[in-house]
Scaffold this motif. Sequence first.
Motif, PDB file in Angstrom:
ATOM      1  N   GLU A 120      16.877  -6.786  -3.144  1.00  0.00           N
ATOM      2  CA  GLU A 120      16.545  -7.282  -1.803  1.00  0.00           C
ATOM      3  C   GLU A 120      15.362  -6.500  -1.234  1.00  0.00           C
ATOM      4  O   GLU A 120      14.533  -7.048  -0.514  1.00  0.00           O
ATOM      5  CB  GLU A 120      17.773  -7.185  -0.885  1.00  0.00           C
ATOM      6  CG  GLU A 120      18.903  -8.125  -1.290  1.00  0.00           C
ATOM      7  CD  GLU A 120      18.457  -9.577  -1.428  1.00  0.00           C
ATOM      8  OE1 GLU A 120      17.743 -10.071  -0.535  1.00  0.00           O
ATOM      9  OE2 GLU A 120      18.782 -10.209  -2.445  1.00  0.00           O
ATOM     10  N   ALA A 121      15.277  -5.212  -1.564  1.00  0.00           N
ATOM     11  CA  ALA A 121      14.141  -4.406  -1.086  1.00  0.00           C
ATOM     12  C   ALA A 121      12.834  -4.964  -1.626  1.00  0.00           C
ATOM     13  O   ALA A 121      11.830  -5.076  -0.901  1.00  0.00           O
ATOM     14  CB  ALA A 121      14.325  -2.951  -1.510  1.00  0.00           C
ATOM     15  N   THR A 122      12.830  -5.308  -2.914  1.00  0.00           N
ATOM     16  CA  THR A 122      11.600  -5.864  -3.513  1.00  0.00           C
ATOM     17  C   THR A 122      11.301  -7.241  -2.938  1.00  0.00           C
ATOM     18  O   THR A 122      10.136  -7.591  -2.714  1.00  0.00           O
ATOM     19  CB  THR A 122      11.739  -5.900  -5.045  1.00  0.00           C
ATOM     20  OG1 THR A 122      11.794  -4.543  -5.506  1.00  0.00           O
ATOM     21  CG2 THR A 122      10.570  -6.600  -5.713  1.00  0.00           C
ATOM     22  N   ARG A 123      12.352  -8.030  -2.678  1.00  0.00           N
ATOM     23  CA  ARG A 123      12.128  -9.341  -2.042  1.00  0.00           C
ATOM     24  C   ARG A 123      11.384  -9.158  -0.705  1.00  0.00           C
ATOM     25  O   ARG A 123      10.401  -9.837  -0.429  1.00  0.00           O
ATOM     26  CB  ARG A 123      13.475 -10.034  -1.791  1.00  0.00           C
ATOM     27  CG  ARG A 123      13.338 -11.389  -1.073  1.00  0.00           C
ATOM     28  CD  ARG A 123      14.707 -11.912  -0.646  1.00  0.00           C
ATOM     29  NE  ARG A 123      15.616 -12.029  -1.764  1.00  0.00           N
ATOM     30  CZ  ARG A 123      15.621 -13.056  -2.618  1.00  0.00           C
ATOM     31  NH1 ARG A 123      14.793 -14.058  -2.440  1.00  0.00           N
ATOM     32  NH2 ARG A 123      16.469 -13.072  -3.619  1.00  0.00           N
ATOM     33  N   ARG A 124      11.844  -8.185   0.092  1.00  0.00           N
ATOM     34  CA  ARG A 124      11.205  -7.955   1.397  1.00  0.00           C
ATOM     35  C   ARG A 124       9.752  -7.496   1.217  1.00  0.00           C
ATOM     36  O   ARG A 124       8.852  -7.925   1.928  1.00  0.00           O
ATOM     37  CB  ARG A 124      12.001  -6.921   2.207  1.00  0.00           C
ATOM     38  CG  ARG A 124      13.339  -7.455   2.730  1.00  0.00           C
ATOM     39  CD  ARG A 124      13.959  -6.497   3.734  1.00  0.00           C
ATOM     40  NE  ARG A 124      14.386  -5.242   3.128  1.00  0.00           N
ATOM     41  CZ  ARG A 124      15.579  -5.059   2.544  1.00  0.00           C
ATOM     42  NH1 ARG A 124      16.461  -6.043   2.512  1.00  0.00           N
ATOM     43  NH2 ARG A 124      15.897  -3.900   2.028  1.00  0.00           N
ATOM     44  N   LEU A 125       9.548  -6.622   0.226  1.00  0.00           N
ATOM     45  CA  LEU A 125       8.198  -6.111  -0.036  1.00  0.00           C
ATOM     46  C   LEU A 125       7.263  -7.234  -0.483  1.00  0.00           C
ATOM     47  O   LEU A 125       6.092  -7.288  -0.077  1.00  0.00           O
ATOM     48  CB  LEU A 125       8.289  -5.030  -1.129  1.00  0.00           C
ATOM     49  CG  LEU A 125       7.153  -4.036  -1.226  1.00  0.00           C
ATOM     50  CD1 LEU A 125       7.026  -3.223   0.053  1.00  0.00           C
ATOM     51  CD2 LEU A 125       7.386  -3.104  -2.420  1.00  0.00           C
ATOM     52  N   MET A 126       7.767  -8.135  -1.300  1.00  0.00           N
ATOM     53  CA  MET A 126       6.958  -9.271  -1.762  1.00  0.00           C
ATOM     54  C   MET A 126       6.580 -10.154  -0.572  1.00  0.00           C
ATOM     55  O   MET A 126       5.452 -10.643  -0.492  1.00  0.00           O
ATOM     56  CB  MET A 126       7.721 -10.071  -2.826  1.00  0.00           C
ATOM     57  CG  MET A 126       7.833  -9.328  -4.155  1.00  0.00           C
ATOM     58  SD  MET A 126       8.932 -10.162  -5.318  1.00  0.00           S
ATOM     59  CE  MET A 126       8.014 -11.662  -5.663  1.00  0.00           C
ATOM     60  N   GLU A 127       7.529 -10.345   0.323  1.00  0.00           N
ATOM     61  CA  GLU A 127       7.228 -11.142   1.521  1.00  0.00           C
ATOM     62  C   GLU A 127       6.143 -10.461   2.346  1.00  0.00           C
ATOM     63  O   GLU A 127       5.196 -11.096   2.813  1.00  0.00           O
ATOM     64  CB  GLU A 127       8.508 -11.365   2.336  1.00  0.00           C
ATOM     65  CG  GLU A 127       9.438 -12.387   1.695  1.00  0.00           C
ATOM     66  CD  GLU A 127      10.834 -12.417   2.320  1.00  0.00           C
ATOM     67  OE1 GLU A 127      11.590 -13.331   1.965  1.00  0.00           O
ATOM     68  OE2 GLU A 127      11.159 -11.517   3.122  1.00  0.00           O
ATOM     69  N   THR A 128       6.264  -9.142   2.494  1.00  0.00           N
ATOM     70  CA  THR A 128       5.269  -8.380   3.265  1.00  0.00           C
ATOM     71  C   THR A 128       3.872  -8.536   2.677  1.00  0.00           C
ATOM     72  O   THR A 128       2.887  -8.659   3.409  1.00  0.00           O
ATOM     73  CB  THR A 128       5.658  -6.882   3.282  1.00  0.00           C
ATOM     74  OG1 THR A 128       6.928  -6.763   3.883  1.00  0.00           O
ATOM     75  CG2 THR A 128       4.648  -6.040   4.040  1.00  0.00           C
ATOM     76  N   HIS A 129       3.800  -8.516   1.330  1.00  0.00           N
ATOM     77  CA  HIS A 129       2.480  -8.549   0.676  1.00  0.00           C
ATOM     78  C   HIS A 129       2.058  -9.953   0.262  1.00  0.00           C
ATOM     79  O   HIS A 129       1.036 -10.123  -0.421  1.00  0.00           O
ATOM     80  CB  HIS A 129       2.473  -7.604  -0.529  1.00  0.00           C
ATOM     81  CG  HIS A 129       2.525  -6.150  -0.133  1.00  0.00           C
ATOM     82  ND1 HIS A 129       1.417  -5.473   0.332  1.00  0.00           N
ATOM     83  CD2 HIS A 129       3.550  -5.277  -0.080  1.00  0.00           C
ATOM     84  CE1 HIS A 129       1.763  -4.231   0.631  1.00  0.00           C
ATOM     85  NE2 HIS A 129       3.055  -4.080   0.389  1.00  0.00           N
ATOM     86  N   GLY A 130       2.858 -10.939   0.638  1.00  0.00           N
ATOM     87  CA  GLY A 130       2.457 -12.329   0.391  1.00  0.00           C
ATOM     88  C   GLY A 130       2.530 -12.774  -1.058  1.00  0.00           C
ATOM     89  O   GLY A 130       1.796 -13.660  -1.485  1.00  0.00           O
TER      90      GLY A 130
END
Length: 235
Positions: free
Chosen positions: A56-66
């Motif tokens: 879930e942390a990586t999912r959020r990071l991917m969203e942040t970086h588009g």
Amino acid sequence: MSADEAKAAAARAALAEVKPGMRLGIGTGSTAAHFVRLLGAEVRAGLDVAGAPTSEATRRLMETHGVPLLDIDAVDDLDLAVDGADEADSRLTLIKGGGGALLREKIVAAAARRFVVIADASKHVARLGAFPLPVEVTPFAVGQTTRKVARALRETGCAADAVSLRMAGPAGKPFVTDGANYILDCAARVIPDAAALAAALKRIPGVVEDGLFIGMAQRLILGRADGGADIIDVA
Ligand code: 5RP
């Protein structure tokens, strides 16, 4: 240069493996975070890729970086998975799960036709086991499972068998994974036979998955302090 810059160098070298249209597996941890950041810049510049996150942390990071998200269940396989490691030997057997994401990381790596590991040089070891091996277990009967895991370490010749339940922090509560499980950290000191230990752990009913990644990675990219990277391919 710092270890963090070496991690960034490894992530940068892994970007060379990414081609337009690829379906990616995206790892978890500080090294994988560099990869997400760099990939996001490529996506903004027009690269067409999508990635299945390993946490879930990586999912959020991917969203942040588009970086576009991919549902791993919507595809049969992935073209390439890129993830960090806590230890890697020269045969590319890994210890993973320092960030507690080993279950999804193993599922994603197993779905990938190519698995590339990115790390700073300190993660490359002659013998596995100095980093405590993470094992994901069910909360039910965790005491029973802990004792059986310690026995598995002993019976497969590990140099130590101290097994501890990972705690989340000062609140004194166990760390809970994305899959609602617990993590046992196994201080083996030396793991002489990773395959035997993995097989012994798989026989324990409360064990969900172990952090030994055997025969999964094709390439290890070790970032260097000068910003370059060394590559070890599986023999
Ligand atoms: C998370 C992992 C990570 O890949 C591993 O802990 C390495 O992390 P970092 O890149 O921060 O050193 O397995 O479960």
